[in-house]
Write a protein that holds these residues in place. Structure first.
Motif, PDB file in Angstrom:
ATOM      1  N   LEU A 194      19.094  53.094   5.184  1.00  0.00           N
ATOM      2  CA  LEU A 194      19.690  53.870   6.280  1.00  0.00           C
ATOM      3  C   LEU A 194      21.202  53.721   6.272  1.00  0.00           C
ATOM      4  CD1 LEU A 194      17.301  53.056   9.278  1.00  0.00           C
ATOM      5  CD2 LEU A 194      17.210  54.992   7.707  1.00  0.00           C
ATOM      6  N   GLY A 195      21.894  54.818   6.494  1.00  0.00           N
ATOM      7  CA  GLY A 195      23.340  54.776   6.683  1.00  0.00           C
ATOM      8  C   GLY A 195      23.656  54.423   8.125  1.00  0.00           C
ATOM      9  N   ARG A 196      24.937  54.425   8.455  1.00  0.00           N
ATOM     10  CA  ARG A 196      25.380  54.017   9.787  1.00  0.00           C
ATOM     11  C   ARG A 196      24.740  54.838  10.909  1.00  0.00           C
ATOM     12  NH1 ARG A 196      31.326  52.641  10.965  1.00  0.00           N
ATOM     13  NH2 ARG A 196      31.364  53.239   8.814  1.00  0.00           N
ATOM     14  N   GLU A 197      24.831  56.159  10.818  1.00  0.00           N
ATOM     15  CA  GLU A 197      24.318  57.000  11.910  1.00  0.00           C
ATOM     16  C   GLU A 197      22.803  56.924  12.016  1.00  0.00           C
ATOM     17  OE1 GLU A 197      26.255  58.250  14.259  1.00  0.00           O
ATOM     18  OE2 GLU A 197      27.877  57.329  13.115  1.00  0.00           O
ATOM     19  N   ALA A 198      22.104  56.912  10.876  1.00  0.00           N
ATOM     20  CA  ALA A 198      20.639  56.799  10.896  1.00  0.00           C
ATOM     21  C   ALA A 198      20.209  55.448  11.454  1.00  0.00           C
ATOM     22  CB  ALA A 198      20.073  57.002   9.502  1.00  0.00           C
ATOM     23  N   LEU A 199      20.946  54.406  11.114  1.00  0.00           N
ATOM     24  CA  LEU A 199      20.629  53.076  11.633  1.00  0.00           C
ATOM     25  C   LEU A 199      20.840  53.020  13.146  1.00  0.00           C
ATOM     26  CD1 LEU A 199      19.754  50.172  11.071  1.00  0.00           C
ATOM     27  CD2 LEU A 199      22.144  49.623  10.619  1.00  0.00           C
ATOM     28  N   LYS A 200      21.908  53.664  13.620  1.00  0.00           N
ATOM     29  CA  LYS A 200      22.151  53.708  15.070  1.00  0.00           C
ATOM     30  C   LYS A 200      21.008  54.429  15.787  1.00  0.00           C
ATOM     31  CE  LYS A 200      27.222  53.674  15.226  1.00  0.00           C
ATOM     32  NZ  LYS A 200      28.396  54.464  15.609  1.00  0.00           N
ATOM     33  N   ARG A 201      20.572  55.560  15.229  1.00  0.00           N
ATOM     34  CA  ARG A 201      19.469  56.300  15.853  1.00  0.00           C
ATOM     35  C   ARG A 201      18.190  55.468  15.852  1.00  0.00           C
ATOM     36  NH1 ARG A 201      21.940  60.428  12.929  1.00  0.00           N
ATOM     37  NH2 ARG A 201      20.389  60.308  11.254  1.00  0.00           N
ATOM     38  N   TRP A 202      17.908  54.798  14.740  1.00  0.00           N
ATOM     39  CA  TRP A 202      16.712  53.961  14.643  1.00  0.00           C
ATOM     40  C   TRP A 202      16.771  52.842  15.678  1.00  0.00           C
ATOM     41  CZ3 TRP A 202      15.166  48.997  13.898  1.00  0.00           C
ATOM     42  CH2 TRP A 202      13.837  48.798  13.542  1.00  0.00           C
ATOM     43  N   ALA A 203      17.929  52.197  15.794  1.00  0.00           N
ATOM     44  CA  ALA A 203      18.091  51.104  16.754  1.00  0.00           C
ATOM     45  C   ALA A 203      17.937  51.615  18.188  1.00  0.00           C
ATOM     46  CB  ALA A 203      19.450  50.433  16.569  1.00  0.00           C
TER      47      ALA A 203
ATOM     48  N   ALA B  70      29.820  48.585  10.040  1.00  0.00           N
ATOM     49  CA  ALA B  70      29.773  48.761   8.584  1.00  0.00           C
ATOM     50  C   ALA B  70      29.237  47.503   7.917  1.00  0.00           C
ATOM     51  CB  ALA B  70      31.161  49.111   8.049  1.00  0.00           C
ATOM     52  N   GLU B  71      29.614  46.359   8.422  1.00  0.00           N
ATOM     53  CA  GLU B  71      29.121  45.086   7.856  1.00  0.00           C
ATOM     54  C   GLU B  71      27.635  44.921   8.127  1.00  0.00           C
ATOM     55  OE1 GLU B  71      29.193  41.631   5.684  1.00  0.00           O
ATOM     56  OE2 GLU B  71      30.749  43.166   5.826  1.00  0.00           O
ATOM     57  N   VAL B  72      27.167  45.307   9.305  1.00  0.00           N
ATOM     58  CA  VAL B  72      25.738  45.253   9.621  1.00  0.00           C
ATOM     59  C   VAL B  72      24.957  46.137   8.650  1.00  0.00           C
ATOM     60  CG1 VAL B  72      23.983  45.900  11.333  1.00  0.00           C
ATOM     61  CG2 VAL B  72      25.995  44.602  12.053  1.00  0.00           C
ATOM     62  N   VAL B  73      25.416  47.371   8.454  1.00  0.00           N
ATOM     63  CA  VAL B  73      24.744  48.302   7.548  1.00  0.00           C
ATOM     64  C   VAL B  73      24.688  47.716   6.134  1.00  0.00           C
ATOM     65  CG1 VAL B  73      24.900  50.581   6.438  1.00  0.00           C
ATOM     66  CG2 VAL B  73      25.291  50.352   8.902  1.00  0.00           C
ATOM     67  N   LYS B  74      25.805  47.184   5.678  1.00  0.00           N
ATOM     68  CA  LYS B  74      25.883  46.612   4.332  1.00  0.00           C
ATOM     69  C   LYS B  74      24.887  45.463   4.168  1.00  0.00           C
ATOM     70  CE  LYS B  74      29.183  43.727   2.650  1.00  0.00           C
ATOM     71  NZ  LYS B  74      30.546  43.285   2.391  1.00  0.00           N
ATOM     72  N   ARG B  75      24.825  44.584   5.167  1.00  0.00           N
ATOM     73  CA  ARG B  75      23.923  43.429   5.071  1.00  0.00           C
ATOM     74  C   ARG B  75      22.456  43.832   5.177  1.00  0.00           C
ATOM     75  NH1 ARG B  75      26.715  38.401   8.359  1.00  0.00           N
ATOM     76  NH2 ARG B  75      28.813  38.680   7.529  1.00  0.00           N
ATOM     77  N   VAL B  76      22.150  44.804   6.020  1.00  0.00           N
ATOM     78  CA  VAL B  76      20.762  45.278   6.136  1.00  0.00           C
ATOM     79  C   VAL B  76      20.318  45.879   4.803  1.00  0.00           C
ATOM     80  CG1 VAL B  76      19.273  47.027   7.188  1.00  0.00           C
ATOM     81  CG2 VAL B  76      20.698  45.578   8.636  1.00  0.00           C
ATOM     82  N   LYS B  77      21.172  46.719   4.202  1.00  0.00           N
ATOM     83  CA  LYS B  77      20.833  47.325   2.914  1.00  0.00           C
ATOM     84  C   LYS B  77      20.617  46.245   1.850  1.00  0.00           C
ATOM     85  CE  LYS B  77      22.999  51.858   3.404  1.00  0.00           C
ATOM     86  NZ  LYS B  77      24.055  52.758   2.912  1.00  0.00           N
ATOM     87  N   ALA B  78      21.501  45.258   1.810  1.00  0.00           N
ATOM     88  CA  ALA B  78      21.389  44.183   0.818  1.00  0.00           C
ATOM     89  C   ALA B  78      20.094  43.391   1.028  1.00  0.00           C
ATOM     90  CB  ALA B  78      22.598  43.264   0.893  1.00  0.00           C
ATOM     91  N   ALA B  79      19.765  43.099   2.268  1.00  0.00           N
ATOM     92  CA  ALA B  79      18.547  42.337   2.569  1.00  0.00           C
ATOM     93  C   ALA B  79      17.304  43.120   2.183  1.00  0.00           C
ATOM     94  CB  ALA B  79      18.499  41.962   4.040  1.00  0.00           C
ATOM     95  N   ARG B  80      17.296  44.416   2.451  1.00  0.00           N
ATOM     96  CA  ARG B  80      16.149  45.247   2.091  1.00  0.00           C
ATOM     97  C   ARG B  80      16.014  45.374   0.577  1.00  0.00           C
ATOM     98  NH1 ARG B  80      12.748  44.305   5.406  1.00  0.00           N
ATOM     99  NH2 ARG B  80      12.992  45.146   7.477  1.00  0.00           N
ATOM    100  N   GLN B  81      17.130  45.531  -0.119  1.00  0.00           N
ATOM    101  CA  GLN B  81      17.072  45.620  -1.579  1.00  0.00           C
ATOM    102  C   GLN B  81      16.553  44.311  -2.174  1.00  0.00           C
ATOM    103  OE1 GLN B  81      21.024  46.747  -2.738  1.00  0.00           O
ATOM    104  NE2 GLN B  81      20.645  48.929  -2.482  1.00  0.00           N
TER     105      GLN B  81
END
Length: 129
Positions: free
Chosen positions: A89-98, A113-124
């Protein structure tokens, strides 16, 4: 912004200056951390009294401030992962999901931006395991 202390030394015509300043929360700060923070501005001035290019930097006076901000961002990430946030999820999609899952997120663009980056890294990382 308030200057609280300043020290300087001169060597070979180059003045090195360290200025301690206090910053109150404004619209330009991220919203994470204390309402007032202390910063040390370090820089070097040439013989004419002008700041030398690339020789000025700002750093937190208290390294604990950086750790605290990192921990706050990581708490957002941990909460999202525990709630099952999907990867990619990108920033806007992550905000909507949250929003749909009633999870609060940081308001500023830099921490988000840091939250998005870390979530993506953790999921990968979890997909590779």
């Amino acid at each position: 912004m308030t200057r609280t202390d300043e020290t300087s030394s001169t060597e070979n015509g180059i003045e090195t200056v360290a200025t301690s300043i206090r910053m109150k929360r404004t619209h330009t700060r991220t919203g994470i951390g204390r309402d007032v923070m202390s910063i040390v501005r370090r820089g070097r001035k040439g013989p004419e009294g002008f700041w030398l290019p690339g020789q000025t930097r700002h750093e937190p006076a208290d390294p604990g401030t950086v750790r605290q901000q990192d921990q706050v961002i990581q708490s957002y990430v941990d909460h999202l992962l525990a709630a099952g946030v999907p990867g990619g999820l990108g920033r806007e999609a992550l905000k909507r999901w949250a929003d749909r899952h009633q999870i609060s997120l940081p308001g500023g663009s830099t921490p988000m931006a840091e939250v998005v980056k870390r979530v993506k890294a953790a999921r990968q990382e979890s997909e590779l395991s």
